[in-house]
Write an enzyme that holds these catalytic residues in place. Structure first.
Site, mmCIF file in Angstrom:
data_model
loop_
_atom_site.group_PDB
_atom_site.id
_atom_site.type_symbol
_atom_site.label_atom_id
_atom_site.label_comp_id
_atom_site.label_asym_id
_atom_site.label_seq_id
_atom_site.Cartn_x
_atom_site.Cartn_y
_atom_site.Cartn_z
ATOM 1 N N GLU A 274 -6.877 50.668 16.248
ATOM 2 C CA GLU A 274 -6.933 51.816 15.347
ATOM 3 C C GLU A 274 -6.946 51.439 13.867
ATOM 4 O O GLU A 274 -6.837 52.303 12.991
ATOM 5 C CB GLU A 274 -5.740 52.746 15.614
ATOM 6 C CG GLU A 274 -5.744 53.378 16.996
ATOM 7 C CD GLU A 274 -5.233 52.453 18.091
ATOM 8 O OE1 GLU A 274 -5.335 52.819 19.264
ATOM 9 O OE2 GLU A 274 -4.723 51.353 17.766
ATOM 10 N N ASP A 275 -7.086 50.155 13.559
ATOM 11 C CA ASP A 275 -7.088 49.677 12.181
ATOM 12 C C ASP A 275 -8.360 50.151 11.468
ATOM 13 O O ASP A 275 -9.472 49.792 11.845
ATOM 14 C CB ASP A 275 -7.015 48.152 12.173
ATOM 15 C CG ASP A 275 -6.825 47.567 10.790
ATOM 16 O OD1 ASP A 275 -6.963 48.300 9.787
ATOM 17 O OD2 ASP A 275 -6.552 46.350 10.702
ATOM 18 N N GLN A 276 -8.187 50.947 10.412
ATOM 19 C CA GLN A 276 -9.352 51.435 9.672
ATOM 20 C C GLN A 276 -9.878 50.417 8.660
ATOM 21 O O GLN A 276 -11.045 50.477 8.271
ATOM 22 C CB GLN A 276 -9.003 52.735 8.944
ATOM 23 C CG GLN A 276 -8.730 53.911 9.864
ATOM 24 C CD GLN A 276 -8.753 55.203 9.093
ATOM 25 O OE1 GLN A 276 -9.811 55.758 8.799
ATOM 26 N NE2 GLN A 276 -7.561 55.676 8.740
ATOM 27 N N TYR A 277 -9.026 49.491 8.226
ATOM 28 C CA TYR A 277 -9.487 48.453 7.317
ATOM 29 C C TYR A 277 -10.310 47.399 8.052
ATOM 30 O O TYR A 277 -11.385 47.010 7.610
ATOM 31 C CB TYR A 277 -8.297 47.767 6.627
ATOM 32 C CG TYR A 277 -7.725 48.530 5.475
ATOM 33 C CD1 TYR A 277 -8.472 48.749 4.324
ATOM 34 C CD2 TYR A 277 -6.429 49.029 5.523
ATOM 35 C CE1 TYR A 277 -7.943 49.446 3.262
ATOM 36 C CE2 TYR A 277 -5.895 49.729 4.460
ATOM 37 C CZ TYR A 277 -6.653 49.936 3.333
ATOM 38 O OH TYR A 277 -6.136 50.642 2.273
ATOM 39 N N HIS A 305 -3.483 50.142 10.542
ATOM 40 C CA HIS A 305 -3.383 48.837 9.882
ATOM 41 C C HIS A 305 -1.935 48.384 9.706
ATOM 42 O O HIS A 305 -1.611 47.218 9.939
ATOM 43 C CB HIS A 305 -4.075 48.902 8.522
ATOM 44 C CG HIS A 305 -4.140 47.601 7.788
ATOM 45 N ND1 HIS A 305 -4.916 46.537 8.208
ATOM 46 C CD2 HIS A 305 -3.517 47.185 6.654
ATOM 47 C CE1 HIS A 305 -4.772 45.529 7.371
ATOM 48 N NE2 HIS A 305 -3.924 45.897 6.413
#
Length: 327
Positions: A274-277, A305
């Site tokens: 689920e890390d958007q970066y 993140h």
């Protein structure tokens, strides 16, 4: 370990040459060390782990591994000696603000940050071959860069929610943040007339929505989002504007695509779905393909993140990885 009770130590590097040829003298280094050092016959510490903090962090930023430092945990302090410093460009160590040079501070990149760290541990601790490097987020840029440029100087590398390059969305975030800062009339071509607090607030809001997972934000009430965003931005605005500006420029120019395959250290790449970066499919998985002796571990975190603080979810995998380096 109670992170609120940590007190920094300080060291001075007599001289440091940047890759652009600029030389500064008497550079302060803020750091913290703990654990149990072990020595070879020549007095070198042989069980050192260097931890690289993320954007906006400093010597005290090791929340990701803090729960694993106890006895019989993967990063047992009885087995390892840890060194964490406020990296180049960070207040406490040499930076545009702490040096007093402001906009006359030398332009620096990720490799400058690596060389700064490397010189410090050699001068201060006589560490010439760290056992391993751990880098979280932007700190991962430094750890991966070190392993790519100086591949024979370490035994292992652990990359936490990071990547071998900044491109696409991450580049855009840093570019927008610096564009906001540059658009301020008081930026004055890199010699600010004041603290540019409002520009820092706006630039911080530009990055706010990427720290947690998209589901996390969707579950938040609008009033809570507004309050959290304001709190985050006001906290970020306490930083010196040039420290933030220079760091963004260093990140924007980070790309190890042509050399990351030089990494020979055993490598553990940790990513969060689920890390958007750094979405695994765009960063960790391609990096895993480029680094020959690497293992990839991905897990789910509602916190996106910042879910790197939940490494206990993969404690078995970390312990298994580190077991290769025990006598």
């Amino acid at each position: 370990m109670d992170l609120d009770l940590i007190e920094p130590e300080y060291f001075t590097l007599e001289e440091f040459e940047f890759l652009n040829g600029r030389i500064l003298h008497d550079l302060p280094v803020e750091y913290y060390s703990f654990g149990t050092p072990m020595y070879d016959d020549e007095g070198h510490i042989i069980n050192a782990i260097i931890y690289f903090h993320g954007t906006g962090g400093n010597f005290s930023s090791f929340k990701s591994i803090n729960t694993m430092l106890e006895e019989n945990q993967p990063f047992d302090m009885n087995k390892y000696f840890f060194v964490i410093l406020s990296t180049l460009g960070t207040p406490g160590s040499s930076s545009p603000s702490s040096s007093g040079l402001g906009g006359d501070y030398p332009e620096y990149g990720i490799l400058d940050m690596v060389n700064f760290n490397k010189m410090f541990i050699e001068k201060r601790f006589n560490i010439t071959h760290p056992l391993g490097l751990i880098g979280n987020s932007m700190g991962g840029f430094e750890a991966i860069c070190w392993a790519s440029v100086y591949p024979d100087t370490i035994d292992f590398l652990i990359s936490l929610v990071s990547s071998y390059k900044v491109g696409g969305q991450n580049y855009i975030i840093s570019k927008v943040m610096n564009d906001i800062i540059e658009s301020d009339a008081d930026f004055n071509n890199g010699h600010p007339r004041n603290n540019l607090e409002q520009s820092l607030i706006l630039s911080s809001k530009a990055m706010f929505s990427y720290g947690f997972s998209r589901q996390f934000y969707m579950d938040e009430a609008i009033e809570d989002i507004n309050a959290s965003m304001e709190e985050f931005a006001l906290e970020c605005a306490q930083e010196d504007v040039l420290d933030a500006y220079y760091r963004n420029r260093a990140s924007m120019n980070y790309d190890l695509t042509s050399i990351v395959s030089n990494v020979t250290a055993k490598t553990l790449i940790v990513a969060i779905y689920e890390d958007q970066y750094f979405p695994p499919e765009l960063d960790a998985i391609p990096m895993h393909a480029l680094i020959k002796d690497s293992k990839l571990v991905c897990y789910n975190s509602y916190y996106g993140h910042v879910g790197s603080a939940e490494l206990n979810k993969i404690s078995y995998e970390i312990e298994e990885f580190l077991s290769q380096f025990e006598d």
